[in-house]
Design a protein around this motif. Structure first.
Motif: not given
Length: 402
Positions: A39-68
């Protein structure tokens, strides 16, 4: 005649709309019922469709995170797991070091590591699911659930937000050697020990904040009492299994002591298990960044908790002294004067350290877990400025972080 036809058509459409609405409500109710364990609710996975970061922005983020990462973690010979994601999509992840240096067991994306006090976030979530299921109340007195609990004014809320006044079990069992350290301490030992040794509260309940592991050891006992399951099974059924957190489990000293990932000092000397290593609720969950990302995203599911309760989770409760740090219900936070908040939780047990950052406004998730002692784990917060207006400055390549 045409007018009469239109009236009939309108009535027909209205009936269809009512029927459709009833069907959708029944589907929603059925879905909610299907997420129950007993009689207890359990969690449910997130079922939304959120967008990915665009390729150029993702590459910049990856470079900064890698440096960090190269700057902060490589010099410390980091052993552990590291992940940064946005909208549930992984931007960067890194796994290195050994889950067991003696056996050359390499850490991978599926290697569960001890997340230490980050376990409190998950224990709090299980407790909140019980509250949302109306099995207990947020402001219910603990002694109405655990009937031999000796303190009158402590509530579930004050356990969750560390305002109970309880003393830390690691201190009061160690004082004057009153506990035989050859005997493993268990959650079930705490109440009898407190009563026998007349352990008084540190302060009046709800009068101030004091971070205390004992709060969450008792929350684990509440979970067991209400679900009629041991904590290990309850966490599996309420959270881990529904979210497919397949590499997450609650540690058991007898079962997992030799097979679980080990914990090390900075010089790679292994920590031996001690009499406190079987207490759970405050610690003793082993997990991976990918599994914790699943958990983090599930908290954005509209069915996670009712809105009123969710608001109680992400607000501060302790304002006795001025400052930017505060604590909600199972989550730490920074609160700034402009209203901006950052939610997080850190952990440390033996040589294991962990950091989890939840940027709610940006739906960004940052996770770092180490099984070889280092405080660099907690510098993860500096990456928050990549996603929003957070006052943690990323310095240039030749400067140090402050």
């Amino acid at each position: 005649m045409a007018f009469k036809v239109n009236i009939k058509l309108l009535l027909h459409l209205t009936l269809l709309t009512i029927c459709f609405s009833c069907t959708e409500k029944k589907k929603a109710l059925k879905t909610k019922e299907e997420t129950k364990v007993g009689s207890v609710y359990s969690m449910q996975p997130f079922s939304g469709n959120l967008p990915e970061v665009n390729a150029d922005e993702k590459k910049k983020l990856q470079q900064t995170i890698q440096h960090f990462y190269d700057k902060i973690y490589v010099p410390n010979h980091f052993s552990g797991s590291f992940l940064v994601a946005k909208n549930g999509h992984i931007i960067y992840e890194k796994y290195c070091g050994m889950a067991n240096f003696e056996e050359n067991d390499t850490i991978t994306a599926t290697s569960p590591l001890h997340i230490a006090s980050l376990s409190k976030v998950l224990t709090a979530t299980a407790t909140l699911l019980l509250i949302d299921s109306k099995k207990i109340a947020l402001d219910q007195k603990v002694n109405t659930i655990l009937t031999d609990f000796p303190y009158e004014d402590i509530t579930v809320r004050t356990l969750l937000n560390h305002r109970s006044g309880l003393r830390n079990y690691s201190y009061f069992t160690d004082k004057n050697n009153v506990w035989n350290k050859r005997d493993t301490l268990h959650n079930s030992d705490l109440i009898p020990f407190i009563i026998k040794n007349n352990i008084e509260l540190e302060f009046k309940p709800d009068s101030r904040f004091s971070y205390c592991n004992t709060n969450y050891a008792f929350l684990a006992l509440i979970i067991e009492k209400i679900t009629k399951m041991d904590y290990h099974t309850a966490m599996q059924k309420l959270i881990f299994d529904p979210l497919k957190m397949n590499n997450t489990y609650v540690f058991d000293l007898k079962r997992d002591g030799k097979t679980a990932s080990q914990s090390y000092k900075g010089n790679k000397i292994k920590y031996a298990h001690n009499y406190l290593d079987d207490i759970y609720g405050d610690k003793n969950i082993y997990s991976t960044p990918r599994d914790l990302l699943k958990f983090d995203m599930a908290t954005y599911n509209p069915a996670f908790l009712n809105k009123k309760l969710l608001n109680e989770v992400f607000k501060g409760y302790s304002y006795e002294s001025r400052g930017t740090r505060n604590y909600g219900l199972g989550i730490r936070m920074f609160e700034w004067e402009d209203g901006k908040k950052m939610f997080y939780h850190n952990g440390w047990w033996h040589g294991s350290t962990s950091a989890y950052i939840k940027l709610k406004d940006e739906k960004a998730t940052l996770i770092c877990i180490s099984n070889k002692y280092t405080r660099s784990t907690y510098k993860l917060k500096f990456l928050s400025s990549l996603f929003g207006d957070y006052p943690f400055e990323m310095k240039g390549k030749d400067e140090t972080l402050e």
